[in-house]
Write an enzyme that holds these catalytic residues in place. Structure first.
Site, PDB file in Angstrom:
ATOM      1  N   ASN A 126       8.806  39.102  60.107  1.00  0.00           N
ATOM      2  CA  ASN A 126       9.614  37.889  59.975  1.00  0.00           C
ATOM      3  C   ASN A 126       8.986  37.078  58.860  1.00  0.00           C
ATOM      4  OD1 ASN A 126      11.034  35.476  60.368  1.00  0.00           O
ATOM      5  ND2 ASN A 126       9.595  34.781  61.929  1.00  0.00           N
ATOM      6  N   GLY A 127       9.781  36.743  57.830  1.00  0.00           N
ATOM      7  CA  GLY A 127       9.239  35.973  56.711  1.00  0.00           C
ATOM      8  C   GLY A 127       9.742  36.550  55.402  1.00  0.00           C
ATOM      9  N   LYS A 156      29.067  19.948  63.148  1.00  0.00           N
ATOM     10  CA  LYS A 156      29.188  20.720  64.392  1.00  0.00           C
ATOM     11  C   LYS A 156      30.489  21.495  64.397  1.00  0.00           C
ATOM     12  CE  LYS A 156      26.234  20.783  65.757  1.00  0.00           C
ATOM     13  NZ  LYS A 156      24.834  20.513  65.657  1.00  0.00           N
ATOM     14  N   HIS A 196      39.133   5.892  48.331  1.00  0.00           N
ATOM     15  CA  HIS A 196      38.621   6.213  46.997  1.00  0.00           C
ATOM     16  C   HIS A 196      38.753   7.704  46.694  1.00  0.00           C
ATOM     17  CE1 HIS A 196      37.235   2.142  46.612  1.00  0.00           C
ATOM     18  NE2 HIS A 196      36.634   2.240  47.786  1.00  0.00           N
ATOM     19  N   GLU A 256      27.528  14.311  61.566  1.00  0.00           N
ATOM     20  CA  GLU A 256      27.105  15.323  62.532  1.00  0.00           C
ATOM     21  C   GLU A 256      28.322  15.964  63.208  1.00  0.00           C
ATOM     22  OE1 GLU A 256      24.679  17.034  63.068  1.00  0.00           O
ATOM     23  OE2 GLU A 256      24.875  17.773  65.120  1.00  0.00           O
ATOM     24  N   CYS A 285      14.801  35.805  61.837  1.00  0.00           N
ATOM     25  CA  CYS A 285      14.376  37.106  62.321  1.00  0.00           C
ATOM     26  C   CYS A 285      13.472  36.885  63.532  1.00  0.00           C
ATOM     27  CB  CYS A 285      13.614  37.942  61.305  1.00  0.00           C
ATOM     28  SG  CYS A 285      14.578  38.329  59.850  1.00  0.00           S
ATOM     29  N   ARG A 289      17.494  33.775  66.440  1.00  0.00           N
ATOM     30  CA  ARG A 289      16.801  33.710  65.155  1.00  0.00           C
ATOM     31  C   ARG A 289      17.495  34.537  64.077  1.00  0.00           C
ATOM     32  NH1 ARG A 289      11.725  31.666  65.833  1.00  0.00           N
ATOM     33  NH2 ARG A 289      11.111  32.466  63.798  1.00  0.00           N
ATOM     34  N   LYS A 329      18.839  30.075  63.912  1.00  0.00           N
ATOM     35  CA  LYS A 329      18.332  28.799  64.415  1.00  0.00           C
ATOM     36  C   LYS A 329      17.098  28.308  63.667  1.00  0.00           C
ATOM     37  CE  LYS A 329      18.276  26.060  68.384  1.00  0.00           C
ATOM     38  NZ  LYS A 329      19.388  25.225  67.939  1.00  0.00           N
ATOM     39  N   TRP A 364      17.939  38.441  60.344  1.00  0.00           N
ATOM     40  CA  TRP A 364      18.815  37.569  59.562  1.00  0.00           C
ATOM     41  C   TRP A 364      18.499  37.925  58.114  1.00  0.00           C
ATOM     42  CZ3 TRP A 364      18.696  33.779  55.770  1.00  0.00           C
ATOM     43  CH2 TRP A 364      19.841  32.994  55.647  1.00  0.00           C
ATOM     44  N   GLU A 402      30.429  24.456  61.825  1.00  0.00           N
ATOM     45  CA  GLU A 402      29.511  25.576  62.074  1.00  0.00           C
ATOM     46  C   GLU A 402      29.918  26.419  63.271  1.00  0.00           C
ATOM     47  OE1 GLU A 402      25.376  24.826  63.103  1.00  0.00           O
ATOM     48  OE2 GLU A 402      25.915  22.886  63.921  1.00  0.00           O
TER      49      GLU A 402
HETATM   50  C1  F6R Z   1      23.016  22.636  63.091  1.00  0.00           C
HETATM   51  C2  F6R Z   1      21.612  22.913  63.055  1.00  0.00           C
HETATM   52  C3  F6R Z   1      20.939  22.950  61.737  1.00  0.00           C
HETATM   53  C4  F6R Z   1      19.495  22.489  61.862  1.00  0.00           C
HETATM   54  C5  F6R Z   1      18.767  22.682  60.529  1.00  0.00           C
HETATM   55  C6  F6R Z   1      17.348  22.175  60.587  1.00  0.00           C
HETATM   56  O1  F6R Z   1      23.500  22.602  64.397  1.00  0.00           O
HETATM   57  O2  F6R Z   1      21.002  23.146  64.059  1.00  0.00           O
HETATM   58  O3  F6R Z   1      21.628  22.202  60.787  1.00  0.00           O
HETATM   59  O4  F6R Z   1      19.472  21.149  62.230  1.00  0.00           O
HETATM   60  O5  F6R Z   1      18.752  24.045  60.197  1.00  0.00           O
HETATM   61  O6  F6R Z   1      16.634  22.824  61.582  1.00  0.00           O
HETATM   62  P1  F6R Z   1      15.339  22.201  62.217  1.00  0.00           P
HETATM   63  O7  F6R Z   1      15.733  20.977  62.949  1.00  0.00           O
HETATM   64  O8  F6R Z   1      14.829  23.274  63.121  1.00  0.00           O
HETATM   65  O9  F6R Z   1      14.416  21.902  61.094  1.00  0.00           O
END
Ligand code: F6R
Length: 616
Positions: A105-106, A493, A512, A489, A2, A27, A611, A79, A496
């Site tokens: 926010n929270g 990527k 396996h 990773e 948020c 956010r 994010k 969010w 997502e």
């Molecule tokens: C994926 C991504 C998330 C963050 C995760 C942790 O692209 O960005 O998986 O890595 O939510 O976020 P931070 O690094 O902000 O703690």
């Protein structure tokens, strides 16, 4: 999660709120709303509340017909946590009499009890959210105190949980009351008025000197300036933080999306993260850690705690720390670590990695580790973030603001920072000489040019590989050692941003179980860079090829043999295995983005994500 924004001054609040919300949309973006003060025909101040589901652009169209004269208001992009995304659940939430509006926010943990009590006292609720209790609590307190700031302070004593709050009251035109606990809030005064936001990016056009509110601090914004108080209402003088990154970060700068722009910024991130880190005598300079070589030498166990992409940076660090410092390193999802009883002693180093610096699970794990006596280092991209503030020392990655929800450049910044930390531990433990440090440092710096080479020469190869993957239902990513860590990773990527199901496996594990998935045309994306386990990975790929897999190989430039088994090859320049994660991640980021674009996905704001993950 948020984003909140507020403005009071001489300018048009509507425009400032919408611009701020667009910058905060990373956010959360399931609904958005504003409360704008308006002077009625009778001369009284009224609040216009406009909320709608979907992105800020939709809210903007709705506001287009509204009176542009309002000079004070608050806004929110959501969010969803409590209550589905709907117009009724969108913020701002209002008091029964409609004269107080709140954005938040929270999470208010005790909202259910508070709501029952408030309903018992006659308050009517219009949403399913936890936030709405704040509007009613402030309404009650305002009836007593007759002062918005004081009412917000009283309301904050009643709630349990995390909050960044901005509230307006039609009976105090031009005033915004702001509070903070465990959710980020920045405020600042520009030439035309006062601003509040969840992130500096929303107010950087107006001012570069901001106050990052601390927990328990309150701010009262008025057109002429901001006053600060503590929980008792006593005046305080908070520290000013100067923002030195460039506003260009918040613009696409000719790129079609932020994700591509940020991928292309990675050579700079590597260079900036290394600036000033090597002293004249070959010693690494990471003073912010606050530990002497002697103290570092005493460390006998490292935990890297993080979530998502940052967790994957930890997997890469584990390989380096164990190789160079010869001490055990465990990597744990912060959400697991905090509920276990890990073995922590005063000689344990906990490294918390978080791009946003506000991930709830990572923060909780930091607090737990410190209580248990560990030394905690934070690695984060956000100056003054909770992770930075709550760690004993902090390394800032120099990625600058990352706008795309999927992490790319901050991941590279994390790996480079963790690599420096691994080298430092190796040096302190006497396992790496200054000569070796110097050599490693220069090779690490060379990865900037190597990434640039990939960006300049391999885009077409990635495009062809993406065309081959885009219609798949599922994909497997494989590698060994560093290649396995990078594969995790790569798979994250892809899933997502493109919503294509993807999993990663250590290549040796394929037989396996996962190999059962492979049928003709099934995409297997393999990290087959030159490494001590290269031949083993190739053998594993042959097993996939024999079952008809469509193989995309991330290989080392000059490796022509790989073309015999791979349908598509994307090259990276020859690089020491220790640094291969930095370069090999880039084609995987590009691949995920290309597939997502081909599938018509919004690569910057994938569905269901945000994010900053400030909830457990
Ligand atoms: C994926 C991504 C998330 C963050 C995760 C942790 O692209 O960005 O998986 O890595 O939510 O976020 P931070 O690094 O902000 O703690």
């Amino acid at each position: 999660m948020c984003g909140i924004v507020g403005y009071t001054g001489a300018d048009t609040a509507k425009r400032i709120l919408i611009e701020g919300l667009k910058r905060l949309e990373y956010r959360g973006y399931d609904s958005a709303g504003v409360a704008l003060e308006r002077t009625s025909a009778a001369g009284s101040c009224e609040l216009d509340i406009v909320r709608r589901t979907g992105k800020v652009a939709g809210l903007e169209s709705e506001l287009a017909h509204m009176d542009p004269d309002s000079t004070c208001g608050i806004g929110h992009t959501r969010w969803a946590t409590h209550g589905r995304p709907s117009q009724a659940n969108a913020h701002p939430h209002v008091s029964c009499d409609g004269r107080i509006a709140v954005v938040h926010n929270g999470i208010i943990e005790n909202f259910a009890e508070l709501r029952t009590e408030l309903e018992g006292r006659g308050h009517r609720f219009a949403s399913e959210t936890d936030t709405e209790v704040l509007a009613h609590l402030i309404e009650e307190a305002y009836a007593e105190a007759g002062d918005l700031m004081a009412a917000v302070r009283v309301a904050c004593t009643q709630v349990v949980g995390a909050y960044g709050i901005a509230a307006v009251c039609a009976d105090e035109p031009g005033v915004i009351a702001v509070a903070r606990k465990d959710s980020p809030i920045v405020v600042g005064t520009g030439a035309s008025g006062s601003y509040v936001a969840s992130d500096v990016i929303a107010l950087i056009d107006a001012t570069r000197d901001v106050v990052v509110l601390e927990d328990g601090q309150f701010a009262r914004l008025a057109p002429e300036g901001i006053t600060y108080t503590d929980a008792d209402g006593a005046p305080i003088e908070p520290a000013i933080t100067h923002i030195d990154w460039d506003i260009d970060t918040a613009e696409k700068g000719g790129y079609p999306d932020f994700m591509l722009k940020e991928i292309c910024e990675q050579p700079r991130v590597v260079r900036d993260t290394l600036v000033g880190r090597l002293g004249p005598n070959g010693e690494l300079d990471i003073d912010e850690l606050g530990l002497t070589f002697e103290e570092l030498n005493l460390i006998d166990r490292v935990y890297v705690i993080a979530c998502g992409t940052s967790y994957h940076a930890g997997l890469i660090a584990k390989n380096l720390i164990e190789a160079w410092a010869r001490i055990p390193c465990e990597v744990e999802a912060a959400s697991e670590f905090r509920y276990r009883n890990p073995i922590i002693t005063p000689s344990t180093l906990v490294v918390a990695v978080s791009q946003s610096g506000e991930t709830a699970d990572t923060l909780a794990a930091i607090r737990d580790a410190r209580i248990k006596g560990a030394k905690v280092f934070g690695i984060t991209n956000v100056v003054g973030s909770p992770v930075a503030r709550e760690s004993d020392g902090v390394i800032y990655t120099k990625a600058n603001k990352e706008i795309a929800v999927a992490s790319t450049k901050s991941f590279i910044g994390q790996i480079v920072s963790l690599t420096l930390l691994a080298m430092l531990l190796g040096q302190a433990k006497g396992k790496l000489t200054t000569g070796q440090i110097r050599m490693l440092f220069h090779e690490l710096g060379d990865t900037a040019a190597q990434i640039q080479w990939i960006l300049d020469t391999q885009r077409e190869a990635v495009h062809r590989a993406a065309l081959a993957c885009k219609d798949a239902q599922s994909a497997l990513f494989v590698g060994r050692g560093m290649g396995a860590a990078i594969s995790y990773e790569g798979a994250l990527k892809l899933k997502e941003v493109s919503y294509l199901h993807a999993e990663a496996y250590a290549a040796g594990e394929m037989k396996h179980g996962p190999i059962a998935l492979i049928d003709p045309g099934f995409p297997v994306i393999a990290v087959t860079t030159k490494s001590p386990t290269y031949d083993k990975v190739v053998s594993n790929l042959k097993e996939c090829e024999a079952r008809g897999a469509m193989i995309v190989a991330i290989a080392t430039e000059g490796d022509e043999d790989i073309k015999q088994i791979a349908d598509h090859v994307v090259y990276i320049p020859p690089v020491r295995d220790a640094f291969s994660a930095i370069t090999a991640s880039v084609p995987l980021q590009l691949l995920a983005r290309e597939v997502a674009v081909m599938r018509g996905c919004d690569v910057d704001q994938p569905r269901n994500l945000a994010k900053s993950v400030t909830v457990e």
